[in-house]
Design a protein around this motif. Structure first.
Motif, PDB file in Angstrom:
ATOM      1  N   UNK A 109       0.836  -1.201   0.000  1.00  0.00           N
ATOM      2  CA  UNK A 109       0.000   0.000   0.000  1.00  0.00           C
ATOM      3  C   UNK A 109       0.877   1.260   0.000  1.00  0.00           C
ATOM      4  N   UNK A 110       1.969   1.223   0.750  1.00  0.00           N
ATOM      5  CA  UNK A 110       2.869   2.382   0.800  1.00  0.00           C
ATOM      6  C   UNK A 110       3.450   2.655  -0.589  1.00  0.00           C
ATOM      7  N   UNK A 111       3.809   1.572  -1.283  1.00  0.00           N
ATOM      8  CA  UNK A 111       4.342   1.737  -2.641  1.00  0.00           C
ATOM      9  C   UNK A 111       3.258   2.248  -3.586  1.00  0.00           C
ATOM     10  N   UNK A 112       2.027   1.770  -3.371  1.00  0.00           N
ATOM     11  CA  UNK A 112       0.913   2.241  -4.196  1.00  0.00           C
ATOM     12  C   UNK A 112       0.678   3.747  -3.973  1.00  0.00           C
ATOM     13  N   UNK A 113       0.809   4.190  -2.730  1.00  0.00           N
ATOM     14  CA  UNK A 113       0.659   5.631  -2.425  1.00  0.00           C
ATOM     15  C   UNK A 113       1.691   6.439  -3.205  1.00  0.00           C
ATOM     16  N   UNK A 114       2.943   5.959  -3.169  1.00  0.00           N
ATOM     17  CA  UNK A 114       4.016   6.633  -3.896  1.00  0.00           C
ATOM     18  C   UNK A 114       3.669   6.709  -5.380  1.00  0.00           C
ATOM     19  N   UNK A 115       3.157   5.582  -5.882  1.00  0.00           N
ATOM     20  CA  UNK A 115       2.819   5.476  -7.290  1.00  0.00           C
ATOM     21  C   UNK A 115       1.703   6.462  -7.647  1.00  0.00           C
ATOM     22  N   UNK A 116       0.642   6.472  -6.848  1.00  0.00           N
ATOM     23  CA  UNK A 116      -0.501   7.351  -7.127  1.00  0.00           C
ATOM     24  C   UNK A 116      -0.101   8.827  -7.049  1.00  0.00           C
ATOM     25  N   UNK A 117       0.752   9.150  -6.081  1.00  0.00           N
ATOM     26  CA  UNK A 117       1.193  10.540  -5.941  1.00  0.00           C
ATOM     27  C   UNK A 117       1.959  10.977  -7.185  1.00  0.00           C
ATOM     28  N   UNK A 118       2.798  10.094  -7.706  1.00  0.00           N
ATOM     29  CA  UNK A 118       3.563  10.398  -8.920  1.00  0.00           C
ATOM     30  C   UNK A 118       2.643  10.561 -10.122  1.00  0.00           C
ATOM     31  N   UNK A 119       1.631   9.709 -10.212  1.00  0.00           N
ATOM     32  CA  UNK A 119       0.682   9.770 -11.337  1.00  0.00           C
ATOM     33  C   UNK A 119      -0.109  11.089 -11.282  1.00  0.00           C
ATOM     34  N   UNK A 120      -0.487  11.483 -10.086  1.00  0.00           N
ATOM     35  CA  UNK A 120      -1.225  12.731  -9.899  1.00  0.00           C
ATOM     36  C   UNK A 120      -0.427  13.914 -10.482  1.00  0.00           C
ATOM     37  N   UNK A 121       0.850  13.979 -10.164  1.00  0.00           N
ATOM     38  CA  UNK A 121       1.709  15.062 -10.669  1.00  0.00           C
ATOM     39  C   UNK A 121       1.826  14.971 -12.197  1.00  0.00           C
ATOM     40  N   UNK A 122       1.982  13.752 -12.710  1.00  0.00           N
ATOM     41  CA  UNK A 122       2.143  13.564 -14.161  1.00  0.00           C
ATOM     42  C   UNK A 122       0.869  13.959 -14.908  1.00  0.00           C
ATOM     43  N   UNK A 123      -0.289  13.644 -14.350  1.00  0.00           N
ATOM     44  CA  UNK A 123      -1.552  14.000 -15.014  1.00  0.00           C
ATOM     45  C   UNK A 123      -1.713  15.522 -15.040  1.00  0.00           C
ATOM     46  N   UNK A 124      -1.305  16.171 -13.954  1.00  0.00           N
ATOM     47  CA  UNK A 124      -1.355  17.648 -13.936  1.00  0.00           C
ATOM     48  C   UNK A 124      -0.518  18.226 -15.070  1.00  0.00           C
ATOM     49  N   UNK A 125       0.676  17.690 -15.232  1.00  0.00           N
ATOM     50  CA  UNK A 125       1.568  18.156 -16.311  1.00  0.00           C
ATOM     51  C   UNK A 125       0.939  17.930 -17.676  1.00  0.00           C
ATOM     52  N   UNK A 126       0.329  16.781 -17.832  1.00  0.00           N
ATOM     53  CA  UNK A 126      -0.297  16.456 -19.116  1.00  0.00           C
ATOM     54  C   UNK A 126      -1.426  17.441 -19.429  1.00  0.00           C
TER      55      UNK A 126
END
Lengths: 270, 252
Positions: A109-126
């Protein structure tokens, strides 16, 4: 696992990523400049050389700029995935990874949190990239702007999970240059991001198969179809399966009993 | 009640045995020092207790929860100050503390109160809004301590927390932790190779090459080995252990 604890943890990780991202403005602009240079300069130059025939999801002839826009969105997700891999290796070397991994929540779950946080930033950039591209006459249908969001999330999850997996394998920060050469560039160029696959098939059958088997191709196609309000089931299946495989391997990589972590964590000495 | 119980823990890095059956106990409200030279196995033991590594054999329980079978309950009971600074240098002190509160699942309302009182308790008012990267070594250590205590753990682990601090900051930090240990009834395991951080009424464990070679209160060990201070005691016990090993070989 307590749900409110899990959500607070996710919020904490996402806020931290966002604060770090905002704090490093150079990172935000450089992440945007890269696809914009491809769009403004590379695509403009190639427009006259490369003809694009009518292939799904397009229903008419399109400009090359329009063709590579989904590929450039994929590029943003790819570089962000690798950026989060770099940041994980950096966090591990700096020690802040230990803080996350000693949190009383399951490691997956901790790794999933890291993953989701990174995706959130990437989607903003997109989203910012698509807004700028609109002024460059890249104007997909309005529904496409909505439909592309889940596709971006799926692609981001797959590439972020790949980044997590790589971060569990990379020993030191210095080795990251190897990731650039052996993962990012081959993945990007051997895909449908810059040229349609039928063009590849004309020049080399082997290259065509490599591109077809490349998961990044499917991430790009998922984005491409979604951006024009269409759906590619094959792309979604490949992207989902790859996400699952990469994430499972990453969780194993970070498992204290089975993984490679003890050999790589800072302070791994008696 | 034992805040921490370590029983016959073994761990090795390929051919090197880092821990060879270590057992120790830390009671609630007790300050326990783990003394050992560099390479004795302190960091490995800390990494096992904090769940970063898994022991190859033996068991660890925290507040009665087995680290193996009740990992999350056990981890929820510990606060850790790592040897290297693990703060996010790009964030402010407050942001670092909020991040830690979120990881521990503390609600926003509670975390606001806890962070405010923690800032007061650890005297961080003057730099709470500054970025951690701009703080001195001693200030950073205080922030790490505040962060480790934010969720009110029953056991506090500190792995050579004063490394890199000047003498004054070091003494101040040790007495600060000791007073917290008594006032909050937190069990403390303090790993160090700096003998002056230990006082006569502390419980100590001496670690050498992955073995606990002596344990007891400092006063009792000083009397047993007829030594004037902790540094001399440390040297004497290590010397006896090395001599014994040279005669009888490596312990299994």
């Amino acid at each position: 696992m307590n749900l409110s604890h899990a959500l607070r943890c996710l919020r904490g990780v996402a806020v931290r990523e966002a604060l770090r991202f905002i704090g490093q403005r150079g990172r935000f602009f450089s992440a945007l400049v890269r696809p914009l240079v491809w769009l403004f300069i590379f695509a403009a130059g190639f427009r006259s050389v490369l003809g694009i025939s009518i292939i799904p999801p397009y229903e008419t002839y399109i400009l090359y700029e329009e063709y590579i826009t989904p590929g450039l969105l994929g590029m943003i997700m790819l570089f962000n995935g690798m950026q989060s891999s770099l940041s994980m290796v950096y966090d591990r070397e700096m020690g802040s990874m230990s803080v996350l991994l000693t949190t009383p929540l399951p490691r997956w779950y901790l790794l999933l949190c890291k993953l989701l946080a990174g995706v959130f930033v990437a989607v903003l950039q997109s989203c910012v990239f698509l807004a700028i591209a609109w002024f460059w006459d890249i104007r997909p249908p309005l529904a496409g702007y909505l439909a592309v969001l889940p596709a971006l999330v799926c692609a981001g999850l797959m590439l972020g999970a790949l980044g997590l997996l790589l971060s569990s394998l990379i020993k030191q920060l210095e080795n990251f240059a190897g990731v650039m050469n052996f993962v990012i560039f081959p993945m990007f160029f051997a895909s449908s991001a810059l040229y349609p696959l039928w063009k590849m098939q004309e020049s080399s059958l082997l290259l065509y198969w490599i591109c077809t088997l490349n998961p990044f191709t499917h991430a790009v196609e998922l984005i491409r179809f979604a951006l024009y309000g269409k759906f590619s089931p094959l792309a979604l299946v490949v992207v989902s399966l790859c996400t699952l495989a990469f994430l499972t391997a990453a969780v194993i990589g970070y498992d204290p009993a089975r993984g490679f972590l003890p050999k790589k964590m800072s302070g791994a000495k008696p | 009640m034992a805040a921490l119980s370590v029983d016959s823990v073994r761990y090795s890095y390929k051919q090197v045995d880092a821990l060879r059956g270590v057992s120790l106990q830390v009671d609630s409200g007790r300050f326990v020092a783990l003394l050992g030279a560099n390479g004795a196995g302190k960091t490995t033991l800390f990494s096992i207790i904090s769940g970063l590594y898994r022991a190859h054999s033996g068991s660890v329980s925290i507040m009665g929860h087995s680290l193996e079978s009740e990992t999350l309950k056990a981890l929820a009971a510990i606060g850790v100050v790592f040897q290297k600074s693990t703060l996010d240098m790009d964030l402010t002190v407050l942001q670092n503390l909020r991040y830690a509160a979120d990881l521990q699942g503390i609600s926003r309302k509670d975390s606001r109160q806890r962070i405010d009182s923690s800032i007061e308790l650890h005297n961080m008012q003057s730099y709470s809004t500054r970025k951690v990267g701009a703080l001195s070594g001693g200030q950073k250590r205080r922030v790490e301590l505040a962060r480790a205590l934010l969720h009110k753990p029953s056991l506090l682990l500190l792995d050579e927390p004063t490394v890199g601090l000047d003498l004054n900051s070091r003494q101040e930090f040790v007495s600060h932790v000791k007073s917290l240990c008594h006032s909050q009834q937190t069990g403390v395991l303090w790993a160090t190779h700096l003998m002056e951080e230990v006082t006569t009424d502390d419980q100590i464990y001496l670690l050498n090459s992955g073995n606990i070679i002596a344990d007891g209160t400092t006063a009792s060990l000083l009397e047993k080995y007829q030594q004037p201070d902790v540094a001399a005691l440390f040297n004497e016990v290590n010397k006896q252990y090395t001599d014994d090993r040279n005669v009888h070989g490596e312990p299994s």
